[in-house]
Design a protein around this motif. Sequence first.
Motif, mmCIF file in Angstrom:
data_model
loop_
_atom_site.group_PDB
_atom_site.id
_atom_site.type_symbol
_atom_site.label_atom_id
_atom_site.label_comp_id
_atom_site.label_asym_id
_atom_site.label_seq_id
_atom_site.Cartn_x
_atom_site.Cartn_y
_atom_site.Cartn_z
ATOM 1 N N PHE A 13 0.732 -1.199 0.056
ATOM 2 C CA PHE A 13 -0.083 -0.089 0.166
ATOM 3 C C PHE A 13 0.838 1.194 -0.013
ATOM 4 O O PHE A 13 0.551 2.255 -0.827
ATOM 5 N N GLY A 14 1.799 1.255 0.786
ATOM 6 C CA GLY A 14 2.781 2.388 0.899
ATOM 7 C C GLY A 14 3.483 2.739 -0.498
ATOM 8 O O GLY A 14 3.537 4.244 -0.831
ATOM 9 N N GLY A 15 3.916 1.997 -1.263
ATOM 10 C CA GLY A 15 4.455 2.039 -2.572
ATOM 11 C C GLY A 15 3.544 2.807 -3.547
ATOM 12 O O GLY A 15 3.835 3.557 -4.375
ATOM 13 N N VAL A 16 2.269 2.159 -3.525
ATOM 14 C CA VAL A 16 1.038 2.721 -4.421
ATOM 15 C C VAL A 16 0.971 4.057 -3.923
ATOM 16 O O VAL A 16 0.548 5.042 -4.802
ATOM 17 N N TYR A 17 0.598 4.345 -2.767
ATOM 18 C CA TYR A 17 0.370 5.714 -2.195
ATOM 19 C C TYR A 17 1.344 6.633 -2.666
ATOM 20 O O TYR A 17 1.287 7.716 -3.035
ATOM 21 N N PHE A 18 2.745 6.250 -2.416
ATOM 22 C CA PHE A 18 3.692 7.129 -2.765
ATOM 23 C C PHE A 18 3.809 7.612 -4.206
ATOM 24 O O PHE A 18 3.944 8.702 -4.550
ATOM 25 N N GLU A 19 3.444 6.672 -5.094
ATOM 26 C CA GLU A 19 3.302 7.046 -6.421
ATOM 27 C C GLU A 19 2.304 8.058 -6.819
ATOM 28 O O GLU A 19 2.456 8.993 -7.705
ATOM 29 N N LEU A 20 1.055 7.593 -6.050
ATOM 30 C CA LEU A 20 -0.233 8.486 -6.346
ATOM 31 C C LEU A 20 0.301 10.089 -5.804
ATOM 32 O O LEU A 20 -0.061 10.788 -6.610
ATOM 33 N N VAL A 21 1.273 10.009 -4.877
ATOM 34 C CA VAL A 21 1.481 11.391 -4.277
ATOM 35 C C VAL A 21 2.251 12.024 -5.220
ATOM 36 O O VAL A 21 2.368 13.441 -5.199
ATOM 37 N N LEU A 22 3.274 11.467 -5.752
ATOM 38 C CA LEU A 22 4.388 11.902 -6.637
ATOM 39 C C LEU A 22 3.954 12.345 -7.762
ATOM 40 O O LEU A 22 4.133 13.448 -8.552
ATOM 41 N N LYS A 23 2.892 11.595 -8.432
ATOM 42 C CA LYS A 23 2.586 12.147 -10.010
ATOM 43 C C LYS A 23 1.492 13.057 -9.768
ATOM 44 O O LYS A 23 0.518 13.059 -8.896
ATOM 45 N N PRO A 24 1.617 14.194 -10.330
ATOM 46 C CA PRO A 24 0.744 15.236 -10.314
ATOM 47 C C PRO A 24 -0.708 14.949 -11.113
ATOM 48 O O PRO A 24 -0.582 14.278 -11.894
ATOM 49 N N ARG A 25 -1.631 15.607 -10.541
ATOM 50 C CA ARG A 25 -2.921 15.331 -11.270
ATOM 51 C C ARG A 25 -3.123 16.089 -12.401
ATOM 52 O O ARG A 25 -2.316 16.979 -12.773
#
Length: 88
Positions: A1-13
């Motif tokens: 879960f942490g890795g997926v969330y980290f990718e979500l946070v890093l990639k701009p909307r």
Amino acid sequence: FGGVYFELVLKPRQTESLGGGDGMPPRSPPSVWAKNVQLSAFAFVIALATAFLKDHKIILADGFFRGYSPLVWLVISFEAGGGVGTAA
């Protein structure tokens, strides 16, 4: 879960990459170090709450680091150093 969330946070909307549509100039995204601090602070709060829920009597009586041997401190140092070395 942490890795997926980290990718979500890093990639701009999509709207952020175009300036947000509110007339404001686009912001530069936070650095990886800033995001790591945010995620680790979140994890730290959860870990500390879990420790106190499970062992609050022992922690309050003997302290949080009760039973830490020099070997435990060595392993903690290696893990922390490896994390910092990987991030740098």
